[in-house]
Write a protein that holds these residues in place. Sequence first.
Motif, mmCIF file in Angstrom:
data_model
loop_
_atom_site.group_PDB
_atom_site.id
_atom_site.type_symbol
_atom_site.label_atom_id
_atom_site.label_comp_id
_atom_site.label_asym_id
_atom_site.label_seq_id
_atom_site.Cartn_x
_atom_site.Cartn_y
_atom_site.Cartn_z
ATOM 1 N N GLY A 1 -2.672 -1.062 -12.480
ATOM 2 C CA GLY A 1 -1.709 -0.525 -11.832
ATOM 3 C C GLY A 1 -1.708 -0.928 -10.369
ATOM 4 N N VAL A 2 -2.910 -1.244 -9.804
ATOM 5 C CA VAL A 2 -3.151 -1.668 -8.289
ATOM 6 C C VAL A 2 -3.781 -3.084 -8.548
ATOM 7 C CG1 VAL A 2 -4.280 -1.020 -6.227
ATOM 8 C CG2 VAL A 2 -3.518 1.041 -7.897
ATOM 9 N N VAL A 3 -3.140 -3.945 -7.680
ATOM 10 C CA VAL A 3 -3.811 -5.198 -7.489
ATOM 11 C C VAL A 3 -3.837 -5.716 -6.098
ATOM 12 C CG1 VAL A 3 -3.045 -6.017 -9.540
ATOM 13 C CG2 VAL A 3 -1.229 -6.241 -7.878
ATOM 14 N N LYS A 4 -4.459 -6.548 -5.719
ATOM 15 C CA LYS A 4 -5.053 -6.988 -4.261
ATOM 16 C C LYS A 4 -3.764 -8.319 -4.214
ATOM 17 C CE LYS A 4 -8.581 -8.677 -1.467
ATOM 18 N NZ LYS A 4 -10.182 -8.936 -1.740
ATOM 19 N N LEU A 5 -2.973 -8.186 -3.292
ATOM 20 C CA LEU A 5 -1.979 -9.052 -2.698
ATOM 21 C C LEU A 5 -2.646 -10.002 -1.771
ATOM 22 C CD1 LEU A 5 0.751 -10.323 -2.831
ATOM 23 C CD2 LEU A 5 1.349 -9.386 -0.757
ATOM 24 N N PHE A 6 -3.300 -11.528 -2.207
ATOM 25 C CA PHE A 6 -4.019 -12.139 -1.278
ATOM 26 C C PHE A 6 -3.795 -13.592 -1.367
ATOM 27 C CE2 PHE A 6 -7.838 -14.688 -0.430
ATOM 28 C CZ PHE A 6 -8.165 -14.283 0.601
ATOM 29 N N ASN B 1 -0.417 -4.552 12.443
ATOM 30 C CA ASN B 1 0.664 -4.415 11.465
ATOM 31 C C ASN B 1 0.219 -3.598 10.420
ATOM 32 O OD1 ASN B 1 -0.978 -6.014 9.994
ATOM 33 N ND2 ASN B 1 0.015 -7.706 10.349
ATOM 34 N N MET B 2 -0.812 -3.171 10.344
ATOM 35 C CA MET B 2 -1.121 -2.344 9.065
ATOM 36 C C MET B 2 -0.143 -1.034 8.872
ATOM 37 S SD MET B 2 -4.489 0.003 10.205
ATOM 38 C CE MET B 2 -3.988 1.535 9.191
ATOM 39 N N GLY B 3 0.389 -0.589 9.833
ATOM 40 C CA GLY B 3 1.252 0.598 9.816
ATOM 41 C C GLY B 3 2.463 0.360 9.081
ATOM 42 N N GLU B 4 3.132 -1.104 9.245
ATOM 43 C CA GLU B 4 4.374 -1.545 8.643
ATOM 44 C C GLU B 4 3.875 -1.575 7.040
ATOM 45 O OE1 GLU B 4 7.354 -1.498 9.671
ATOM 46 O OE2 GLU B 4 6.380 -0.442 11.326
ATOM 47 N N PHE B 5 2.788 -1.996 6.839
ATOM 48 C CA PHE B 5 2.394 -2.183 5.471
ATOM 49 C C PHE B 5 2.484 -0.809 4.733
ATOM 50 C CE2 PHE B 5 0.980 -6.684 6.832
ATOM 51 C CZ PHE B 5 1.472 -7.507 5.706
ATOM 52 N N LEU B 6 1.612 0.079 5.384
ATOM 53 C CA LEU B 6 1.135 1.293 4.560
ATOM 54 C C LEU B 6 2.609 2.255 4.693
ATOM 55 C CD1 LEU B 6 -2.038 2.182 6.682
ATOM 56 C CD2 LEU B 6 -1.629 1.524 3.891
ATOM 57 N N LYS B 7 3.573 1.640 5.287
ATOM 58 C CA LYS B 7 4.948 2.311 4.995
ATOM 59 C C LYS B 7 5.505 2.180 3.643
ATOM 60 C CE LYS B 7 5.827 2.884 9.767
ATOM 61 N NZ LYS B 7 6.783 2.746 11.003
ATOM 62 N N GLN B 8 5.283 0.823 3.283
ATOM 63 C CA GLN B 8 6.051 0.471 1.961
ATOM 64 C C GLN B 8 5.648 1.282 0.906
ATOM 65 O OE1 GLN B 8 8.267 -1.799 2.681
ATOM 66 N NE2 GLN B 8 7.678 -1.660 4.613
ATOM 67 N N PRO B 9 6.529 1.563 0.004
ATOM 68 C CA PRO B 9 6.071 2.535 -1.137
ATOM 69 C C PRO B 9 5.243 1.869 -2.104
ATOM 70 C CG PRO B 9 8.420 2.061 -1.241
ATOM 71 C CD PRO B 9 7.781 1.527 0.182
ATOM 72 N N ASN B 10 5.150 0.719 -2.129
ATOM 73 C CA ASN B 10 4.304 0.183 -3.369
ATOM 74 C C ASN B 10 2.995 -0.463 -2.663
ATOM 75 O OD1 ASN B 10 5.550 -1.862 -1.914
ATOM 76 N ND2 ASN B 10 5.864 -3.352 -3.541
ATOM 77 N N VAL B 11 2.665 -0.083 -1.454
ATOM 78 C CA VAL B 11 1.266 -0.374 -0.807
ATOM 79 C C VAL B 11 0.353 0.838 -0.996
ATOM 80 C CG1 VAL B 11 -0.123 -0.868 1.283
ATOM 81 C CG2 VAL B 11 2.334 -2.270 0.640
ATOM 82 N N ALA B 12 -0.669 0.769 -1.720
ATOM 83 C CA ALA B 12 -1.723 2.120 -1.872
ATOM 84 C C ALA B 12 -2.587 1.941 -0.667
ATOM 85 C CB ALA B 12 -2.261 1.762 -3.345
ATOM 86 N N ARG C 1 1.327 -1.100 -7.694
ATOM 87 C CA ARG C 1 0.978 -0.945 -6.458
ATOM 88 C C ARG C 1 -0.119 -2.067 -5.858
ATOM 89 N NH1 ARG C 1 4.478 1.351 -7.034
ATOM 90 N NH2 ARG C 1 5.138 3.833 -6.818
ATOM 91 N N PHE C 2 0.068 -2.282 -4.674
ATOM 92 C CA PHE C 2 -0.722 -3.411 -4.146
ATOM 93 C C PHE C 2 -1.641 -2.920 -2.894
ATOM 94 C CE2 PHE C 2 3.289 -4.729 -5.728
ATOM 95 C CZ PHE C 2 2.925 -5.816 -6.244
#
Length: 213
Positions: free
Chosen positions: A130-135, A168-179, A157-158
């Motif tokens: 359910g959670v994977v690493k986008l890399f 830029n981490m704040g923009e990533f963490l705002k995404q609902p699919n970013v854990a 979730r990613f």
Amino acid sequence: MTQLNPAFTRPAFTSRVVPVIVITHPDQAVPMAHALLEGGVDVMEITLRHAAGLPAIEQVAKHVPQMHVGAGTVTRAEEMARVQAAGASFALSPGMTDALVQAAMACKLPFMPGVMTPGEVMAARDYGFGVVKLFPAAQAGGLAMLKALGGPLGDMRFCPTGGVSLTNMGEFLKQPNVAMVGGSWLTPVDVVERGDWAEITRLAREATDAAAV
């Protein structure tokens, strides 16, 4: 990470920022762990990119039990049992193979595989993740890719890693699919080499505060 198999259960760390760490000497591991904890980060991804990785994991697991130490850059099936024996509470990989997944299942070790394409995300979901690493996140399309994946694969979730920074981490963490996000900026090589643990604490606190916004 899933309810289908104990090997895919997400570790219990609370930090939404996962430091990706290359340790060149095992003696660096314990003071680094304490420095990160003081800064509010309760997770470490110690990679296997250096021979000191496994003994460093062992040192943290033995001496800093409150730290959730994971093994990163796990790319071969036989490494799964080794990192578990060293005390890693979870494992991460830049990719995903049948052999890695089967090894994680055999060890019942929480595992976060790496993905880069929609097809790989779907394959991971088929395995029960359910959670994977986008890399690498930047090369995979970054925020635009995460937003695009959110539609057809909204149940996934990613943890984007690669190109993520304090800026830029704040923009990533705002995404609902970013854990959570992963990054190496919390433990710069030069800072670690000189043993400036106060600076590691400062960087960890800065990231923790930014993640809370």
